[in-house]
Design a protein around this motif. Sequence first.
Motif, PDB file in Angstrom:
ATOM      1  N   ARG A 130       0.827  -1.208   0.000  1.00 34.51           N
ATOM      2  CA  ARG A 130       0.000   0.000   0.000  1.00 34.51           C
ATOM      3  C   ARG A 130       0.862   1.260   0.000  1.00 34.51           C
ATOM      4  O   ARG A 130       0.584   2.207  -0.747  1.00 34.51           O
ATOM      5  CB  ARG A 130      -0.949   0.009   1.190  1.00 34.51           C
ATOM      6  N   GLU A 131       1.885   1.291   0.845  1.00 37.85           N
ATOM      7  CA  GLU A 131       2.745   2.469   0.884  1.00 37.85           C
ATOM      8  C   GLU A 131       3.451   2.681  -0.455  1.00 37.85           C
ATOM      9  O   GLU A 131       3.633   3.812  -0.896  1.00 37.85           O
ATOM     10  CB  GLU A 131       3.750   2.357   2.028  1.00 37.85           C
ATOM     11  N   GLU A 183       0.724   4.071  -2.739  1.00 40.06           N
ATOM     12  CA  GLU A 183       0.437   5.449  -2.332  1.00 40.06           C
ATOM     13  C   GLU A 183       1.516   6.403  -2.839  1.00 40.06           C
ATOM     14  O   GLU A 183       1.208   7.498  -3.323  1.00 40.06           O
ATOM     15  CB  GLU A 183       0.327   5.558  -0.807  1.00 40.06           C
ATOM     16  N   LEU A 236      -6.557   1.309  -2.874  1.00 43.30           N
ATOM     17  CA  LEU A 236      -6.692   2.639  -2.282  1.00 43.30           C
ATOM     18  C   LEU A 236      -8.141   3.075  -2.124  1.00 43.30           C
ATOM     19  O   LEU A 236      -8.401   4.162  -1.631  1.00 43.30           O
ATOM     20  CB  LEU A 236      -5.907   3.678  -3.084  1.00 43.30           C
ATOM     21  N   PRO A 291      -9.899   2.123   3.477  1.00 37.50           N
ATOM     22  CA  PRO A 291      -8.964   2.657   4.475  1.00 37.50           C
ATOM     23  C   PRO A 291      -7.955   1.581   4.870  1.00 37.50           C
ATOM     24  O   PRO A 291      -8.225   0.385   4.759  1.00 37.50           O
ATOM     25  CB  PRO A 291      -9.866   3.025   5.658  1.00 37.50           C
ATOM     26  N   HIS A 292      -6.806   2.003   5.318  1.00 34.21           N
ATOM     27  CA  HIS A 292      -5.805   1.064   5.831  1.00 34.21           C
ATOM     28  C   HIS A 292      -6.393   0.410   7.086  1.00 34.21           C
ATOM     29  O   HIS A 292      -7.008   1.091   7.908  1.00 34.21           O
ATOM     30  CB  HIS A 292      -4.517   1.822   6.164  1.00 34.21           C
ATOM     31  N   ARG A 340      -3.807   1.877  10.119  1.00 34.93           N
ATOM     32  CA  ARG A 340      -3.235   3.224  10.107  1.00 34.93           C
ATOM     33  C   ARG A 340      -4.337   4.266   9.914  1.00 34.93           C
ATOM     34  O   ARG A 340      -5.244   4.075   9.114  1.00 34.93           O
ATOM     35  CB  ARG A 340      -2.235   3.302   8.947  1.00 34.93           C
ATOM     36  N   THR A 341      -4.267   5.350  10.655  1.00 32.45           N
ATOM     37  CA  THR A 341      -5.270   6.402  10.491  1.00 32.45           C
ATOM     38  C   THR A 341      -4.793   7.512   9.567  1.00 32.45           C
ATOM     39  O   THR A 341      -5.603   8.167   8.929  1.00 32.45           O
ATOM     40  CB  THR A 341      -5.665   7.013  11.852  1.00 32.45           C
ATOM     41  N   ASP A 346      -3.590   9.270   6.328  1.00 29.62           N
ATOM     42  CA  ASP A 346      -3.822   8.992   4.913  1.00 29.62           C
ATOM     43  C   ASP A 346      -2.998   9.989   4.104  1.00 29.62           C
ATOM     44  O   ASP A 346      -3.373  11.157   3.991  1.00 29.62           O
ATOM     45  CB  ASP A 346      -5.309   9.133   4.596  1.00 29.62           C
ATOM     46  N   GLU A 372      -4.922  11.844   1.236  1.00 29.62           N
ATOM     47  CA  GLU A 372      -5.799  12.897   1.752  1.00 29.62           C
ATOM     48  C   GLU A 372      -4.993  14.084   2.275  1.00 29.62           C
ATOM     49  O   GLU A 372      -5.372  15.245   2.074  1.00 29.62           O
ATOM     50  CB  GLU A 372      -6.716  12.365   2.850  1.00 29.62           C
ATOM     51  N   ARG A 421     -12.563   7.799  -3.475  1.00 29.40           N
ATOM     52  CA  ARG A 421     -12.481   6.404  -3.010  1.00 29.40           C
ATOM     53  C   ARG A 421     -13.728   5.605  -3.405  1.00 29.40           C
ATOM     54  O   ARG A 421     -13.622   4.434  -3.779  1.00 29.40           O
ATOM     55  CB  ARG A 421     -12.261   6.358  -1.506  1.00 29.40           C
TER      56      ARG A 421
END
Length: 168
Positions: free
Chosen positions: A62-63, A66, A104, A107-108, A111-112, A114, A117, A140
């Motif tokens: 994901r990272e 992102e 994407l 939500p992860h 982790r909060t 984003d 965002e 999203r």
Amino acid sequence: MRSWVPVPGTTKARLVDQALTEFGERGFAAVGVTELARGADVTIGSLYHHFGSKVGLYTVVREDVEQRVLDRMEGAAAIRPKDLGGVLLVAFDYLVRAGFARLLAEPHPERTADPVEAFLATLADRDGTPVSRLLIAAWRAALDAAADAMRDGQDPAPVRAALRGLIR
């Protein structure tokens, strides 16, 4: 961007490739460690050895995605800083083409923060208005709808058109 690149064909690389495909198409909850390991032709123990958990592997891919999206958004914003719709469409188009829309869209799981965002907030939020929260929610939802369309063998173009209508 991750600071390492797995050597092609290694256990780690096969797990990352499989995770990109599975999480990109189906999302976190729908994918199990058994199918990730089986698809990468490795053992479940290898997944845990290299990434600690399913969440660990998910976080790595994901990272990475992102960062790819942020690079594209930053480039679009540099060319047309006032065109928030264009910035979001560049990111949407990349994720749909690459097969990462579902990744994407959600939500992860742990982790909060984003980063997408947060970047959008630097472009859109003024005087305490939460424009970025509204835009990211529509974006999203469009990614989720596009992933559903592709899963069902349909063209995601109508979803893109709807998103464009909302954000332009």
